[in-house]
Enzyme design. Structure first.
Site, PDB file in Angstrom:
ATOM      1  N   TYR A 106      27.814  48.582  31.053  1.00  0.00           N
ATOM      2  CA  TYR A 106      28.740  48.403  29.930  1.00  0.00           C
ATOM      3  C   TYR A 106      28.361  49.343  28.791  1.00  0.00           C
ATOM      4  O   TYR A 106      27.172  49.637  28.580  1.00  0.00           O
ATOM      5  CB  TYR A 106      28.652  46.973  29.381  1.00  0.00           C
ATOM      6  CG  TYR A 106      29.298  45.910  30.237  1.00  0.00           C
ATOM      7  CD1 TYR A 106      30.659  45.663  30.156  1.00  0.00           C
ATOM      8  CD2 TYR A 106      28.545  45.141  31.112  1.00  0.00           C
ATOM      9  CE1 TYR A 106      31.257  44.671  30.919  1.00  0.00           C
ATOM     10  CE2 TYR A 106      29.134  44.147  31.890  1.00  0.00           C
ATOM     11  CZ  TYR A 106      30.483  43.916  31.787  1.00  0.00           C
ATOM     12  OH  TYR A 106      31.067  42.950  32.548  1.00  0.00           O
ATOM     13  N   TYR A 145      26.339  44.670  38.811  1.00  0.00           N
ATOM     14  CA  TYR A 145      25.169  44.914  37.957  1.00  0.00           C
ATOM     15  C   TYR A 145      24.215  43.722  38.024  1.00  0.00           C
ATOM     16  O   TYR A 145      24.634  42.588  38.280  1.00  0.00           O
ATOM     17  CB  TYR A 145      25.595  45.208  36.509  1.00  0.00           C
ATOM     18  CG  TYR A 145      26.398  44.129  35.814  1.00  0.00           C
ATOM     19  CD1 TYR A 145      25.779  43.024  35.235  1.00  0.00           C
ATOM     20  CD2 TYR A 145      27.786  44.243  35.723  1.00  0.00           C
ATOM     21  CE1 TYR A 145      26.523  42.057  34.581  1.00  0.00           C
ATOM     22  CE2 TYR A 145      28.538  43.274  35.071  1.00  0.00           C
ATOM     23  CZ  TYR A 145      27.895  42.181  34.499  1.00  0.00           C
ATOM     24  OH  TYR A 145      28.643  41.215  33.856  1.00  0.00           O
ATOM     25  N   ARG A 155      25.785  40.409  39.533  1.00  0.00           N
ATOM     26  CA  ARG A 155      27.172  39.992  39.347  1.00  0.00           C
ATOM     27  C   ARG A 155      28.077  40.782  40.294  1.00  0.00           C
ATOM     28  O   ARG A 155      27.933  41.993  40.424  1.00  0.00           O
ATOM     29  CB  ARG A 155      27.652  40.254  37.908  1.00  0.00           C
ATOM     30  CG  ARG A 155      27.008  39.495  36.786  1.00  0.00           C
ATOM     31  CD  ARG A 155      27.186  37.987  36.777  1.00  0.00           C
ATOM     32  NE  ARG A 155      28.357  37.417  37.406  1.00  0.00           N
ATOM     33  CZ  ARG A 155      29.578  37.295  36.852  1.00  0.00           C
ATOM     34  NH1 ARG A 155      29.788  37.703  35.617  1.00  0.00           N
ATOM     35  NH2 ARG A 155      30.576  36.738  37.504  1.00  0.00           N
ATOM     36  N   HIS A 158      33.767  42.761  38.811  1.00  0.00           N
ATOM     37  CA  HIS A 158      34.700  41.881  38.097  1.00  0.00           C
ATOM     38  C   HIS A 158      35.229  42.567  36.847  1.00  0.00           C
ATOM     39  O   HIS A 158      34.597  43.476  36.303  1.00  0.00           O
ATOM     40  CB  HIS A 158      34.033  40.552  37.713  1.00  0.00           C
ATOM     41  CG  HIS A 158      32.879  40.714  36.767  1.00  0.00           C
ATOM     42  ND1 HIS A 158      31.622  41.043  37.182  1.00  0.00           N
ATOM     43  CD2 HIS A 158      32.800  40.602  35.418  1.00  0.00           C
ATOM     44  CE1 HIS A 158      30.807  41.132  36.152  1.00  0.00           C
ATOM     45  NE2 HIS A 158      31.504  40.875  35.046  1.00  0.00           N
ATOM     46  N   HIS A 160      36.807  41.477  32.990  1.00  0.00           N
ATOM     47  CA  HIS A 160      36.994  40.396  32.009  1.00  0.00           C
ATOM     48  C   HIS A 160      38.358  40.542  31.341  1.00  0.00           C
ATOM     49  O   HIS A 160      38.806  41.662  31.049  1.00  0.00           O
ATOM     50  CB  HIS A 160      35.922  40.474  30.919  1.00  0.00           C
ATOM     51  CG  HIS A 160      34.526  40.275  31.412  1.00  0.00           C
ATOM     52  ND1 HIS A 160      33.916  39.040  31.454  1.00  0.00           N
ATOM     53  CD2 HIS A 160      33.602  41.150  31.884  1.00  0.00           C
ATOM     54  CE1 HIS A 160      32.678  39.165  31.909  1.00  0.00           C
ATOM     55  NE2 HIS A 160      32.463  40.447  32.182  1.00  0.00           N
TER      56      HIS A 160
END
Ligand SMILES: [Fe+2]
Length: 235
Positions: A106, A145, A155, A158, A160
């Site tokens: 991110y 990640y 994770r 995905h 969000h």
């Protein structure tokens, strides 16, 4: 005078507040019965974000970093509809998007994952539904990640989302997953959902919107509330 109880959401779909395998829920799950706070007039009638907040490239995360090059990774196009509890489309609804880049990183100061940032990818975008409640945006398929929930925790891929419906009281925050991801069977966030709820958070590969020589297509619908509501993040 006793407080009214919170209307129960669908326990076959929604995650519980407390899921011991998902460790942060142990700290933040309510320990007292919930209290209903009636919606105020301004909450029910106040303005929400609309078209004026959406720029011309906000729906294209492959181009909205304002840099000069293409981001690395697998281009995808995601589309679907936003619906209310009766299945009616919800037009002019703002969908906010945030995600990791193709390497699973991110653009955020607390993300310490040892994976490269992409100078051509911010991982954030916005899109409005049209008059039929439809939306579409372009992005890069996010990478998996690691996180610190437990030893060797990862994770799944995905994206969000945050949605504002007709008013602030219909806000929905959730995550969308991809079909066939082997990490789904090992992810305490995903596994905290009842089986029926899990299936509602996995998008569908869609050959009809896959663009030749450009991007794979996926379809995902949101239901803002009601017993068939898309599973949302409760705390
Ligand atoms: Fe994430």
């Amino acid at each position: 005078m006793s407080q009214p109880t919170i209307p129960l959401f669908d326990r076959e779909v929604q995650p519980p507040y407390l899921a011991p395998g998902y460790k942060s829920t142990v700290l933040r799950a309510p320990t007292q019965p919930l209290v209903v706070i009636p919606h105020s007039l301004s909450e029910r009638t106040g303005p929400v974000f609309g078209a004026a907040n959406v720029g011309p490239l906000d729906h294209d995360l492959t181009k909205n970093s304002m840099k000069n090059g293409e981001p690395l990774g697998e281009r995808i196009v995601v589309h679907g509809r936003v619906l209310d509890e009766t299945g009616r489309p919800v037009p002019h609804t703002l969908i906010e998007i945030w995600q990791a880049n193709a390497a699973g990183r991110y653009v955020h100061k607390v993300d310490q994952h040892d994976a490269p940032l992409d100078p051509n990818f911010l991982g954030t975008g916005r899109v409005l539904t049209d008059a039929e409640g439809r939306y579409k945006f372009y992005t890069i398929k996010p990478g998996a990640y690691p996180w610190s929930n437990h030893y060797n925790a990862w994770r799944p891929n995905h994206i969000h989302f945050s949605l504002f419906g007709p008013n602030i009281t219909t806000r929905l925050v959730t995550q969308m997953y991809f079909p066939g991801d082997p990490l789904l069977d090992h992810d305490p966030v995903f596994l905290s959902l009842p089986p029926k709820g899990r299936s509602l958070l996995i998008c569908r590969f869609d050959m009809a919107v896959t663009e030749p020589h450009f991007a794979l297509g996926y379809q995902f619908d949101f239901v803002l509330r009601g017993s068939g509501s898309t599973p949302f993040e409760t705390v």
